[in-house]
Scaffold this motif. Structure first.
Motif, PDB file in Angstrom:
ATOM      1  N   GLY A 199       0.801  -1.210   0.000  1.00 56.27           N
ATOM      2  CA  GLY A 199       0.000   0.000   0.000  1.00 56.27           C
ATOM      3  C   GLY A 199       0.835   1.262   0.000  1.00 56.27           C
ATOM      4  N   ARG A 200       0.140   2.358   0.248  1.00 53.10           N
ATOM      5  CA  ARG A 200       0.755   3.673   0.310  1.00 53.10           C
ATOM      6  C   ARG A 200       0.142   4.379   1.504  1.00 53.10           C
ATOM      7  NH1 ARG A 200      -0.194   8.832  -0.941  1.00 53.10           N
ATOM      8  NH2 ARG A 200      -2.324   8.460  -1.597  1.00 53.10           N
ATOM      9  N   GLU A 201       0.978   5.140   2.212  1.00 55.21           N
ATOM     10  CA  GLU A 201       0.478   5.829   3.396  1.00 55.21           C
ATOM     11  C   GLU A 201       1.297   7.091   3.644  1.00 55.21           C
ATOM     12  OE1 GLU A 201      -1.260   4.476   7.587  1.00 55.21           O
ATOM     13  OE2 GLU A 201       0.655   3.561   7.087  1.00 55.21           O
ATOM     14  N   MET A 202       0.626   8.091   4.230  1.00 54.38           N
ATOM     15  CA  MET A 202       1.287   9.361   4.502  1.00 54.38           C
ATOM     16  C   MET A 202       0.809   9.891   5.848  1.00 54.38           C
ATOM     17  SD  MET A 202       1.263  12.681   2.033  1.00 54.38           S
ATOM     18  CE  MET A 202      -0.458  12.996   2.253  1.00 54.38           C
ATOM     19  N   VAL A 203       1.741  10.484   6.612  1.00 56.99           N
ATOM     20  CA  VAL A 203       1.390  11.140   7.872  1.00 56.99           C
ATOM     21  C   VAL A 203       1.991  12.543   7.867  1.00 56.99           C
ATOM     22  CG1 VAL A 203       1.191   8.992   9.192  1.00 56.99           C
ATOM     23  CG2 VAL A 203       3.367  10.228   9.154  1.00 56.99           C
ATOM     24  N   ARG A 204       1.333  13.464   8.595  1.00 54.10           N
ATOM     25  CA  ARG A 204       1.787  14.853   8.724  1.00 54.10           C
ATOM     26  C   ARG A 204       1.910  15.205  10.189  1.00 54.10           C
ATOM     27  NH1 ARG A 204      -1.454  15.686   4.170  1.00 54.10           N
ATOM     28  NH2 ARG A 204      -0.369  16.836   2.567  1.00 54.10           N
ATOM     29  N   ILE A 205       2.956  15.958  10.513  1.00 52.32           N
ATOM     30  CA  ILE A 205       3.142  16.478  11.863  1.00 52.32           C
ATOM     31  C   ILE A 205       3.393  17.977  11.745  1.00 52.32           C
ATOM     32  CG2 ILE A 205       4.497  16.381  13.988  1.00 52.32           C
ATOM     33  CD1 ILE A 205       5.340  13.530  13.164  1.00 52.32           C
ATOM     34  N   PRO A 206       2.487  18.810  12.284  1.00 54.43           N
ATOM     35  CA  PRO A 206       2.709  20.260  12.222  1.00 54.43           C
ATOM     36  C   PRO A 206       3.804  20.690  13.200  1.00 54.43           C
ATOM     37  CG  PRO A 206       0.652  19.769  13.355  1.00 54.43           C
ATOM     38  CD  PRO A 206       1.221  18.467  12.888  1.00 54.43           C
ATOM     39  N   PHE A 207       4.558  21.733  12.822  1.00 52.06           N
ATOM     40  CA  PHE A 207       5.595  22.264  13.714  1.00 52.06           C
ATOM     41  C   PHE A 207       5.877  23.723  13.388  1.00 52.06           C
ATOM     42  CE2 PHE A 207       8.042  20.844  10.078  1.00 52.06           C
ATOM     43  CZ  PHE A 207       9.113  21.731   9.979  1.00 52.06           C
ATOM     44  N   GLN A 208       6.452  24.409  14.346  1.00 51.30           N
ATOM     45  CA  GLN A 208       6.848  25.812  14.204  1.00 51.30           C
ATOM     46  C   GLN A 208       8.366  25.859  14.071  1.00 51.30           C
ATOM     47  OE1 GLN A 208       4.728  28.534  14.266  1.00 51.30           O
ATOM     48  NE2 GLN A 208       6.460  29.857  13.824  1.00 51.30           N
ATOM     49  N   TRP A 209       8.872  26.650  13.112  1.00 49.08           N
ATOM     50  CA  TRP A 209      10.318  26.779  12.911  1.00 49.08           C
ATOM     51  C   TRP A 209      10.718  28.240  12.931  1.00 49.08           C
ATOM     52  CZ3 TRP A 209      13.942  23.179  13.095  1.00 49.08           C
ATOM     53  CH2 TRP A 209      15.232  23.529  12.712  1.00 49.08           C
ATOM     54  N   PRO A 210      11.789  28.597  13.542  1.00 50.70           N
ATOM     55  CA  PRO A 210      12.622  27.778  14.418  1.00 50.70           C
ATOM     56  C   PRO A 210      11.941  27.588  15.762  1.00 50.70           C
ATOM     57  CG  PRO A 210      13.457  30.031  14.389  1.00 50.70           C
ATOM     58  CD  PRO A 210      12.308  29.981  13.419  1.00 50.70           C
ATOM     59  N   PRO A 211      12.248  26.497  16.426  1.00 48.17           N
ATOM     60  CA  PRO A 211      11.618  26.252  17.725  1.00 48.17           C
ATOM     61  C   PRO A 211      12.175  27.213  18.772  1.00 48.17           C
ATOM     62  CG  PRO A 211      13.253  24.567  17.264  1.00 48.17           C
ATOM     63  CD  PRO A 211      13.160  25.416  16.032  1.00 48.17           C
ATOM     64  N   LYS A 212      11.294  27.780  19.572  1.00 46.21           N
ATOM     65  CA  LYS A 212      11.723  28.677  20.650  1.00 46.21           C
ATOM     66  C   LYS A 212      12.042  27.885  21.913  1.00 46.21           C
ATOM     67  CE  LYS A 212       9.050  32.606  18.895  1.00 46.21           C
ATOM     68  NZ  LYS A 212       9.294  32.236  17.561  1.00 46.21           N
ATOM     69  N   ALA A 213      11.481  26.696  22.009  1.00 40.96           N
ATOM     70  CA  ALA A 213      11.702  25.787  23.140  1.00 40.96           C
ATOM     71  C   ALA A 213      11.639  24.364  22.581  1.00 40.96           C
ATOM     72  CB  ALA A 213      10.619  25.995  24.196  1.00 40.96           C
ATOM     73  N   PRO A 214      12.157  23.393  23.310  1.00 40.15           N
ATOM     74  CA  PRO A 214      12.029  22.011  22.836  1.00 40.15           C
ATOM     75  C   PRO A 214      10.554  21.663  22.596  1.00 40.15           C
ATOM     76  CG  PRO A 214      13.557  22.115  24.663  1.00 40.15           C
ATOM     77  CD  PRO A 214      12.916  23.466  24.562  1.00 40.15           C
TER      78      PRO A 214
END
Length: 171
Positions: A136-151
């Motif tokens: 099959g085929r599969e995709m996942v997304r993870i949102p993030f802010q760049w650059p990170p101000k904190a871990p």
């Protein structure tokens, strides 16, 4: 004058360069019980919230097939292919790599260094897409802010071709 020069040298040695932000990723490729198993092709990229591709970070595919035949199947990672892949010249130094066997795979990307480079400040998605021959085929997304101000961390979980995908950001 000599004392002044020595002080400048010592100051230079003691000063440490500012650490670059890091994007650390763990991608789990599940072990599947199927009659014919092939390692998946995987593309990892950064996109804007409107899903416009910004940077391809990694493409894992069969680099060793004769006549670059492995590149023929890259289009099976449809989202990556449409947004970024078809305009790339592969293999791409620092981006292309061999397919990975089932298990957990860790990759690290550093701000200011290829392939992440100088990503402008803003909101993004980290996208991982996998496609497998006779699979099959599969995709996942993870949102993030760049650059990170904190871990910061983010997670997603696939249901077939991908297992847990974890993102850790370090300022």
């Amino acid at each position: 004058m000599r004392r002044l020069a020595s002080a400048a040298v010592l100051t230079g040695l003691m000063a440490s360069p500012a650490a670059a932000a890091e994007l650390n990723l763990t991608v789990e490729i599940p072990r599947l019980s199927v009659a014919e198993y092939h390692n998946p092709y995987v593309a990892i990229w950064v996109e804007k919230p409107d899903q416009t591709a910004v940077k391809t970070l990694a493409v894992w595919y069969d680099l060793k097939l004769k006549n670059q035949e492995g590149e023929t199947w890259l289009k099976d990672m449809r989202q990556w292919w449409r947004r970024a892949g078809r305009s790339m010249t592969l293999p791409a130094d620092g981006i292309s790599g061999a397919t990975k066997a089932p298990g957990r795979h860790q990759v690290k990307f550093v701000g200011g260094k290829a392939p992440l480079g100088t990503l402008p400040a803003g909101q993004y998605n980290l996208v991982v897409e996998a496609a497998r021959e006779v699979g099959g085929r599969e995709m996942v997304r993870i949102p993030f802010q760049w650059p990170p101000k904190a871990p910061a961390t983010g997670q997603a979980k696939g249901s077939s071709e991908l297992g847990a995908v974890a993102l850790t950001l370090k300022p």
